[in-house]
Design a protein around this motif. Sequence first.
Motif, PDB file in Angstrom:
ATOM      1  N   VAL A 122     -17.774   6.565   3.280  1.00  0.00           N
ATOM      2  CA  VAL A 122     -19.016   5.809   2.315  1.00  0.00           C
ATOM      3  C   VAL A 122     -19.779   5.005   3.261  1.00  0.00           C
ATOM      4  O   VAL A 122     -19.174   3.780   2.938  1.00  0.00           O
ATOM      5  CB  VAL A 122     -18.576   5.983   0.811  1.00  0.00           C
ATOM      6  N   ARG A 123     -20.828   5.391   2.850  1.00  0.00           N
ATOM      7  CA  ARG A 123     -21.547   4.387   3.438  1.00  0.00           C
ATOM      8  C   ARG A 123     -22.628   3.906   2.335  1.00  0.00           C
ATOM      9  O   ARG A 123     -23.820   4.923   1.815  1.00  0.00           O
ATOM     10  CB  ARG A 123     -22.852   4.941   4.840  1.00  0.00           C
ATOM     11  N   LEU A 124     -22.379   2.350   1.962  1.00  0.00           N
ATOM     12  CA  LEU A 124     -22.977   1.301   1.488  1.00  0.00           C
ATOM     13  C   LEU A 124     -24.309   2.038   1.476  1.00  0.00           C
ATOM     14  O   LEU A 124     -24.830   1.739   2.365  1.00  0.00           O
ATOM     15  CB  LEU A 124     -22.200   1.036   0.060  1.00  0.00           C
ATOM     16  N   PRO A 125     -25.367   1.718   0.353  1.00  0.00           N
ATOM     17  CA  PRO A 125     -27.358   1.137   0.672  1.00  0.00           C
ATOM     18  C   PRO A 125     -26.700   0.271   0.877  1.00  0.00           C
ATOM     19  O   PRO A 125     -26.151  -0.807   1.012  1.00  0.00           O
ATOM     20  CB  PRO A 125     -27.020   1.574  -1.180  1.00  0.00           C
ATOM     21  N   ALA A 126     -27.958  -0.686   1.285  1.00  0.00           N
ATOM     22  CA  ALA A 126     -28.735  -1.916   2.199  1.00  0.00           C
ATOM     23  C   ALA A 126     -28.292  -3.063   0.830  1.00  0.00           C
ATOM     24  O   ALA A 126     -28.812  -2.486   0.135  1.00  0.00           O
ATOM     25  CB  ALA A 126     -29.042  -2.000   2.678  1.00  0.00           C
ATOM     26  N   GLY A 127     -27.563  -4.426   1.442  1.00  0.00           N
ATOM     27  CA  GLY A 127     -27.263  -4.953   1.047  1.00  0.00           C
ATOM     28  C   GLY A 127     -25.887  -4.762  -0.766  1.00  0.00           C
ATOM     29  O   GLY A 127     -25.778  -5.749  -1.643  1.00  0.00           O
ATOM     30  N   ALA A 128     -25.434  -3.611  -0.577  1.00  0.00           N
ATOM     31  CA  ALA A 128     -24.113  -3.863  -1.206  1.00  0.00           C
ATOM     32  C   ALA A 128     -22.697  -4.172  -0.414  1.00  0.00           C
ATOM     33  O   ALA A 128     -22.967  -4.373   1.329  1.00  0.00           O
ATOM     34  CB  ALA A 128     -23.803  -1.837  -1.481  1.00  0.00           C
ATOM     35  N   ALA A 129     -21.974  -4.924  -1.206  1.00  0.00           N
ATOM     36  CA  ALA A 129     -21.623  -5.545  -0.474  1.00  0.00           C
ATOM     37  C   ALA A 129     -19.816  -4.813  -0.742  1.00  0.00           C
ATOM     38  O   ALA A 129     -19.281  -3.558  -2.009  1.00  0.00           O
ATOM     39  CB  ALA A 129     -20.008  -6.526  -1.357  1.00  0.00           C
ATOM     40  N   LEU A 130     -18.858  -5.378   0.386  1.00  0.00           N
ATOM     41  CA  LEU A 130     -17.703  -4.677   0.971  1.00  0.00           C
ATOM     42  C   LEU A 130     -17.142  -5.168   0.004  1.00  0.00           C
ATOM     43  O   LEU A 130     -16.677  -5.970  -0.788  1.00  0.00           O
ATOM     44  CB  LEU A 130     -16.906  -4.680   2.497  1.00  0.00           C
ATOM     45  N   PRO A 131     -15.965  -4.014  -0.769  1.00  0.00           N
ATOM     46  CA  PRO A 131     -15.053  -4.507  -1.835  1.00  0.00           C
ATOM     47  C   PRO A 131     -13.481  -6.179  -1.004  1.00  0.00           C
ATOM     48  O   PRO A 131     -13.175  -5.460   0.181  1.00  0.00           O
ATOM     49  CB  PRO A 131     -13.841  -3.562  -2.398  1.00  0.00           C
ATOM     50  N   ASP A 132     -13.754  -7.078  -1.635  1.00  0.00           N
ATOM     51  CA  ASP A 132     -12.524  -7.760  -1.213  1.00  0.00           C
ATOM     52  C   ASP A 132     -11.303  -7.523  -1.217  1.00  0.00           C
ATOM     53  O   ASP A 132     -10.345  -8.000  -0.114  1.00  0.00           O
ATOM     54  CB  ASP A 132     -12.957  -9.147  -1.849  1.00  0.00           C
ATOM     55  N   SER A 133     -10.810  -6.229  -2.434  1.00  0.00           N
ATOM     56  CA  SER A 133      -9.689  -6.229  -2.252  1.00  0.00           C
ATOM     57  C   SER A 133      -8.791  -5.015  -2.778  1.00  0.00           C
ATOM     58  O   SER A 133     -10.112  -4.291  -3.298  1.00  0.00           O
ATOM     59  CB  SER A 133      -8.373  -7.100  -2.814  1.00  0.00           C
ATOM     60  N   VAL A 134      -7.594  -4.638  -2.685  1.00  0.00           N
ATOM     61  CA  VAL A 134      -7.471  -3.161  -3.421  1.00  0.00           C
ATOM     62  C   VAL A 134      -7.953  -3.067  -4.669  1.00  0.00           C
ATOM     63  O   VAL A 134      -7.725  -1.925  -5.657  1.00  0.00           O
ATOM     64  CB  VAL A 134      -6.393  -2.275  -3.272  1.00  0.00           C
ATOM     65  N   ARG A 135      -7.936  -4.100  -5.275  1.00  0.00           N
ATOM     66  CA  ARG A 135      -8.438  -4.123  -6.957  1.00  0.00           C
ATOM     67  C   ARG A 135      -9.383  -4.356  -6.981  1.00  0.00           C
ATOM     68  O   ARG A 135     -10.074  -3.685  -8.481  1.00  0.00           O
ATOM     69  CB  ARG A 135      -8.007  -5.692  -8.111  1.00  0.00           C
ATOM     70  N   ASP A 136     -10.336  -4.562  -5.834  1.00  0.00           N
ATOM     71  CA  ASP A 136     -11.726  -3.992  -6.553  1.00  0.00           C
ATOM     72  C   ASP A 136     -12.315  -2.257  -5.891  1.00  0.00           C
ATOM     73  O   ASP A 136     -13.698  -2.212  -6.285  1.00  0.00           O
ATOM     74  CB  ASP A 136     -12.687  -4.989  -5.578  1.00  0.00           C
ATOM     75  N   ILE A 137     -11.389  -1.802  -6.033  1.00  0.00           N
ATOM     76  CA  ILE A 137     -12.260  -0.304  -5.677  1.00  0.00           C
ATOM     77  C   ILE A 137     -10.685   0.763  -5.956  1.00  0.00           C
ATOM     78  O   ILE A 137      -9.827   0.345  -5.686  1.00  0.00           O
ATOM     79  CB  ILE A 137     -12.292  -0.292  -3.998  1.00  0.00           C
ATOM     80  N   ALA A 138     -11.511   1.283  -6.810  1.00  0.00           N
ATOM     81  CA  ALA A 138     -10.501   2.848  -7.299  1.00  0.00           C
ATOM     82  C   ALA A 138     -11.016   4.114  -6.716  1.00  0.00           C
ATOM     83  O   ALA A 138     -12.769   3.879  -7.081  1.00  0.00           O
ATOM     84  CB  ALA A 138     -10.603   2.471  -8.747  1.00  0.00           C
ATOM     85  N   ILE A 139     -10.417   5.263  -5.829  1.00  0.00           N
ATOM     86  CA  ILE A 139     -10.913   5.694  -5.614  1.00  0.00           C
ATOM     87  C   ILE A 139     -10.101   7.147  -6.215  1.00  0.00           C
ATOM     88  O   ILE A 139      -8.928   7.127  -6.219  1.00  0.00           O
ATOM     89  CB  ILE A 139     -10.540   6.286  -4.250  1.00  0.00           C
ATOM     90  N   GLU A 140     -10.901   8.644  -6.771  1.00  0.00           N
ATOM     91  CA  GLU A 140     -10.020   9.128  -7.405  1.00  0.00           C
ATOM     92  C   GLU A 140     -11.053  10.918  -6.754  1.00  0.00           C
ATOM     93  O   GLU A 140     -12.041  10.544  -7.028  1.00  0.00           O
ATOM     94  CB  GLU A 140     -10.401   9.149  -8.611  1.00  0.00           C
ATOM     95  N   LEU A 141      -9.672  11.474  -6.104  1.00  0.00           N
ATOM     96  CA  LEU A 141     -10.073  13.023  -6.266  1.00  0.00           C
ATOM     97  C   LEU A 141     -10.209  14.102  -7.115  1.00  0.00           C
ATOM     98  O   LEU A 141      -8.995  13.520  -8.363  1.00  0.00           O
ATOM     99  CB  LEU A 141      -9.728  13.702  -5.052  1.00  0.00           C
ATOM    100  N   GLN A 142     -11.439  14.277  -7.943  1.00  0.00           N
ATOM    101  CA  GLN A 142     -11.466  14.945  -9.559  1.00  0.00           C
ATOM    102  C   GLN A 142     -11.822  16.215  -9.352  1.00  0.00           C
ATOM    103  O   GLN A 142     -12.744  16.981  -7.621  1.00  0.00           O
ATOM    104  CB  GLN A 142     -12.352  14.951 -10.363  1.00  0.00           C
ATOM    105  N   THR A 143     -11.105  17.238  -9.730  1.00  0.00           N
ATOM    106  CA  THR A 143     -11.098  18.829  -9.881  1.00  0.00           C
ATOM    107  C   THR A 143     -11.306  19.921 -10.400  1.00  0.00           C
ATOM    108  O   THR A 143     -11.048  19.161 -11.757  1.00  0.00           O
ATOM    109  CB  THR A 143      -9.523  19.835  -8.385  1.00  0.00           C
ATOM    110  N   ASP A 144     -11.035  20.965 -10.524  1.00  0.00           N
ATOM    111  CA  ASP A 144     -11.346  21.720 -11.940  1.00  0.00           C
ATOM    112  C   ASP A 144      -9.308  21.802 -12.315  1.00  0.00           C
ATOM    113  O   ASP A 144      -9.134  22.263 -13.375  1.00  0.00           O
ATOM    114  CB  ASP A 144     -11.151  23.210 -11.894  1.00  0.00           C
ATOM    115  N   ILE A 145      -8.359  21.730 -11.289  1.00  0.00           N
ATOM    116  CA  ILE A 145      -6.922  21.675 -11.756  1.00  0.00           C
ATOM    117  C   ILE A 145      -6.294  20.212 -11.807  1.00  0.00           C
ATOM    118  O   ILE A 145      -5.407  20.098 -12.736  1.00  0.00           O
ATOM    119  CB  ILE A 145      -7.082  22.277 -10.414  1.00  0.00           C
ATOM    120  N   ASN A 146      -6.864  19.140 -11.116  1.00  0.00           N
ATOM    121  CA  ASN A 146      -5.640  17.871 -11.419  1.00  0.00           C
ATOM    122  C   ASN A 146      -7.222  16.668 -10.598  1.00  0.00           C
ATOM    123  O   ASN A 146      -8.058  16.950 -10.811  1.00  0.00           O
ATOM    124  CB  ASN A 146      -4.435  18.123 -10.447  1.00  0.00           C
TER     125      ASN A 146
END
Length: 229
Positions: A122-146
């Motif tokens: 994912v390429r963030l917009p200009a000026g956005a900051a990279l997360p510093d640690s795993v606590r600062d980012i959450a990723i979730e795949l959402q489907t109609d099943i799970n």
Amino acid sequence: MKNSLQVAGGVVGAVVGFIATLLILELVGFGNRADPIMSGILALLVIAPLGAIAGLVLGTMLATRLRGRENTGGLLRNSLKAFAVTVALCAAAGTSYYVYAVMTATPWLNPNAATPLLVFEVRLPAGAALPDSVRDIAIELQTDINRMPGEPRFNRFRSDGDRPVIAGDVELAFRTAHRQLEIKVKNQPDRLYPVGLSAKAPHTSELGSWQPNIDGSEIRYRAKWPGRD
């Protein structure tokens, strides 16, 4: 089979009646927008089968008249034969699809199968900051099943000019074409990206082209199957 034309006419009529009923329901706007799942079940399992039965009887009648025998074998008898053939064909098709689904399913349906991954950047917009640690980012795949949590890959984080790029992967545990990826970064708006892969998600060796999102970010991805790279 005796009276095979009438039986075939009934089977064709059942198929046409089923499809025609669904089309009519769609055209008239059938259903409750607040509860589309129940509306869909009602349409598929109750109303459309009634249309199929009506089509079956009508098809049997038309085939009988085409043959020039008004009551050959009796309308009821031929309709029942056509109904039995239709049910047998549906059962055969359902069994074939089930066998195919199990043989090609991902591990939660077939423990002996390999687990494909959705690999993404994912390429963030200009000026956005990279997360510093795993606590600062959450990723979730959402489907109609799970819903499936994803893993950020900090070793692949980088900058593309003045735009930060985050990377990660998540298991594609179920075969479905209805997928979207949610990315949450601390102190940034939540982002949702549609994932345009087919249900089986075939393996590709390179990430696809960048796809723009409404917030100015972009995503690209590929399906990765174990042992294929």
